[in-house]
Design a protein around this motif. Structure first.
Motif, PDB file in Angstrom:
ATOM      1  N   THR A  38       0.869  -1.113   0.081  1.00  0.00           N
ATOM      2  CA  THR A  38      -0.023   0.206   0.109  1.00  0.00           C
ATOM      3  C   THR A  38       0.810   1.160   0.153  1.00  0.00           C
ATOM      4  O   THR A  38       0.477   2.342  -0.819  1.00  0.00           O
ATOM      5  CB  THR A  38      -1.021   0.030   1.270  1.00  0.00           C
ATOM      6  OG1 THR A  38      -1.703  -1.129   1.344  1.00  0.00           O
ATOM      7  CG2 THR A  38      -1.864   1.204   1.184  1.00  0.00           C
ATOM      8  N   ARG A  39       2.056   1.396   0.541  1.00  0.00           N
ATOM      9  CA  ARG A  39       2.882   2.377   0.695  1.00  0.00           C
ATOM     10  C   ARG A  39       3.582   2.466  -0.664  1.00  0.00           C
ATOM     11  O   ARG A  39       3.737   3.814  -1.055  1.00  0.00           O
ATOM     12  CB  ARG A  39       3.852   2.026   1.756  1.00  0.00           C
ATOM     13  CG  ARG A  39       3.294   2.401   3.231  1.00  0.00           C
ATOM     14  CD  ARG A  39       4.345   2.194   4.380  1.00  0.00           C
ATOM     15  NE  ARG A  39       5.564   3.105   4.026  1.00  0.00           N
ATOM     16  CZ  ARG A  39       6.676   2.989   4.776  1.00  0.00           C
ATOM     17  NH1 ARG A  39       6.882   1.850   5.684  1.00  0.00           N
ATOM     18  NH2 ARG A  39       7.795   3.685   4.546  1.00  0.00           N
ATOM     19  N   TYR A  40       3.839   1.423  -1.322  1.00  0.00           N
ATOM     20  CA  TYR A  40       4.524   1.557  -2.517  1.00  0.00           C
ATOM     21  C   TYR A  40       3.465   2.176  -3.520  1.00  0.00           C
ATOM     22  O   TYR A  40       3.842   2.995  -4.377  1.00  0.00           O
ATOM     23  CB  TYR A  40       5.005   0.040  -3.101  1.00  0.00           C
ATOM     24  CG  TYR A  40       5.451   0.035  -4.480  1.00  0.00           C
ATOM     25  CD1 TYR A  40       6.907   0.589  -4.695  1.00  0.00           C
ATOM     26  CD2 TYR A  40       4.739  -0.344  -5.656  1.00  0.00           C
ATOM     27  CE1 TYR A  40       7.347   0.548  -5.980  1.00  0.00           C
ATOM     28  CE2 TYR A  40       5.291  -0.210  -6.772  1.00  0.00           C
ATOM     29  CZ  TYR A  40       6.444   0.078  -7.043  1.00  0.00           C
ATOM     30  OH  TYR A  40       6.956   0.188  -8.216  1.00  0.00           O
ATOM     31  N   SER A  99       1.138   4.156  -2.798  1.00  0.00           N
ATOM     32  CA  SER A  99       0.866   5.564  -2.564  1.00  0.00           C
ATOM     33  C   SER A  99       2.099   6.341  -3.120  1.00  0.00           C
ATOM     34  O   SER A  99       1.787   7.652  -3.156  1.00  0.00           O
ATOM     35  CB  SER A  99       0.556   5.771  -1.155  1.00  0.00           C
ATOM     36  OG  SER A  99       1.590   5.590  -0.494  1.00  0.00           O
ATOM     37  N   ASN A 100       2.914   5.811  -2.975  1.00  0.00           N
ATOM     38  CA  ASN A 100       4.284   6.820  -3.677  1.00  0.00           C
ATOM     39  C   ASN A 100       4.240   7.664  -4.914  1.00  0.00           C
ATOM     40  O   ASN A 100       4.731   8.603  -5.287  1.00  0.00           O
ATOM     41  CB  ASN A 100       5.630   6.010  -3.681  1.00  0.00           C
ATOM     42  CG  ASN A 100       6.087   5.527  -2.202  1.00  0.00           C
ATOM     43  OD1 ASN A 100       5.662   6.434  -1.086  1.00  0.00           O
ATOM     44  ND2 ASN A 100       6.746   4.727  -1.971  1.00  0.00           N
ATOM     45  N   PHE A 101       3.304   6.665  -5.889  1.00  0.00           N
ATOM     46  CA  PHE A 101       3.413   7.277  -7.246  1.00  0.00           C
ATOM     47  C   PHE A 101       1.943   7.866  -7.420  1.00  0.00           C
ATOM     48  O   PHE A 101       1.426   7.830  -8.599  1.00  0.00           O
ATOM     49  CB  PHE A 101       3.457   6.118  -8.301  1.00  0.00           C
ATOM     50  CG  PHE A 101       4.807   5.507  -8.075  1.00  0.00           C
ATOM     51  CD1 PHE A 101       6.095   6.035  -8.310  1.00  0.00           C
ATOM     52  CD2 PHE A 101       4.984   4.142  -7.320  1.00  0.00           C
ATOM     53  CE1 PHE A 101       7.057   5.475  -8.299  1.00  0.00           C
ATOM     54  CE2 PHE A 101       6.074   3.737  -6.969  1.00  0.00           C
ATOM     55  CZ  PHE A 101       7.085   4.287  -7.539  1.00  0.00           C
ATOM     56  N   SER A 102       1.301   8.426  -6.556  1.00  0.00           N
ATOM     57  CA  SER A 102      -0.036   9.074  -6.878  1.00  0.00           C
ATOM     58  C   SER A 102      -0.032  10.493  -6.146  1.00  0.00           C
ATOM     59  O   SER A 102       0.828  10.851  -5.409  1.00  0.00           O
ATOM     60  CB  SER A 102      -1.114   8.154  -6.253  1.00  0.00           C
ATOM     61  OG  SER A 102      -0.954   8.188  -4.617  1.00  0.00           O
ATOM     62  N   ASN A 103      -1.246  11.136  -6.396  1.00  0.00           N
ATOM     63  CA  ASN A 103      -1.689  12.303  -5.638  1.00  0.00           C
ATOM     64  C   ASN A 103      -2.981  12.153  -4.935  1.00  0.00           C
ATOM     65  O   ASN A 103      -3.501  11.328  -4.877  1.00  0.00           O
ATOM     66  CB  ASN A 103      -1.740  13.512  -6.707  1.00  0.00           C
ATOM     67  CG  ASN A 103      -2.775  13.109  -7.702  1.00  0.00           C
ATOM     68  OD1 ASN A 103      -3.797  12.554  -7.445  1.00  0.00           O
ATOM     69  ND2 ASN A 103      -2.661  13.596  -9.021  1.00  0.00           N
ATOM     70  N   LEU A 163      -5.031   8.808  -4.874  1.00  0.00           N
ATOM     71  CA  LEU A 163      -5.008   7.862  -3.949  1.00  0.00           C
ATOM     72  C   LEU A 163      -6.054   7.264  -3.101  1.00  0.00           C
ATOM     73  O   LEU A 163      -6.211   6.095  -2.983  1.00  0.00           O
ATOM     74  CB  LEU A 163      -4.276   8.655  -2.611  1.00  0.00           C
ATOM     75  CG  LEU A 163      -3.307   8.004  -1.529  1.00  0.00           C
ATOM     76  CD1 LEU A 163      -2.481   6.873  -2.125  1.00  0.00           C
ATOM     77  CD2 LEU A 163      -2.827   8.684  -0.636  1.00  0.00           C
ATOM     78  N   TYR A 210      -6.470   3.010  -3.295  1.00  0.00           N
ATOM     79  CA  TYR A 210      -6.933   2.381  -1.847  1.00  0.00           C
ATOM     80  C   TYR A 210      -7.982   1.513  -2.032  1.00  0.00           C
ATOM     81  O   TYR A 210      -8.221   0.536  -1.503  1.00  0.00           O
ATOM     82  CB  TYR A 210      -6.789   3.237  -0.744  1.00  0.00           C
ATOM     83  CG  TYR A 210      -5.513   3.707  -0.296  1.00  0.00           C
ATOM     84  CD1 TYR A 210      -4.389   2.965  -0.515  1.00  0.00           C
ATOM     85  CD2 TYR A 210      -5.508   5.008   0.508  1.00  0.00           C
ATOM     86  CE1 TYR A 210      -3.211   3.464  -0.062  1.00  0.00           C
ATOM     87  CE2 TYR A 210      -4.294   5.364   1.098  1.00  0.00           C
ATOM     88  CZ  TYR A 210      -3.126   4.681   0.759  1.00  0.00           C
ATOM     89  OH  TYR A 210      -1.841   5.080   1.353  1.00  0.00           O
TER      90      TYR A 210
END
Length: 86
Positions: A2-4, A6-10, A14, A18
């Motif tokens: 999930t953290r990965y 979220s790294n490539f989104s705004n 997001l 999710y």
């Protein structure tokens, strides 16, 4: 994971990432639960575990063979500094 994701989104994308992640995980869990309960209804536990193991082995082999040509770099595409030499 999930953290990965979220790294490539705004912040606008997001919540969609999710929710799709959660929905897909829960759908797969539901399918596995239904399959397991169906197998247990018609077989005993030992036979159900063997059948489930065979099914998952087939799925994993199919996924690996599908991904083999689509992920990673070819050996000649790696940079010299990326290769560990002992």
């Amino acid at each position: 994971m999930t953290r990965y994701l979220s790294n490539f989104s705004n912040p606008q994308v997001l919540p969609k990432i999710y929710s799709i992640n959660a929905i897909s995980r829960n759908v797969f869990r539901m399918i596995i639960g239904f399959l397991g309960s169906y197998l247990l209804a018609i077989n005993n536990t030992a036979h159900s575990m063997i059948v489930t193991g065979i099914i998952f082995i087939i799925i994993v082999i199919a996924l690996i063979s599908y991904m083999k040509t689509r992920t990673g770099l070819k050996p000649e595409e790696y940079k010299k500094e990326d290769i560990l030499q002992f």
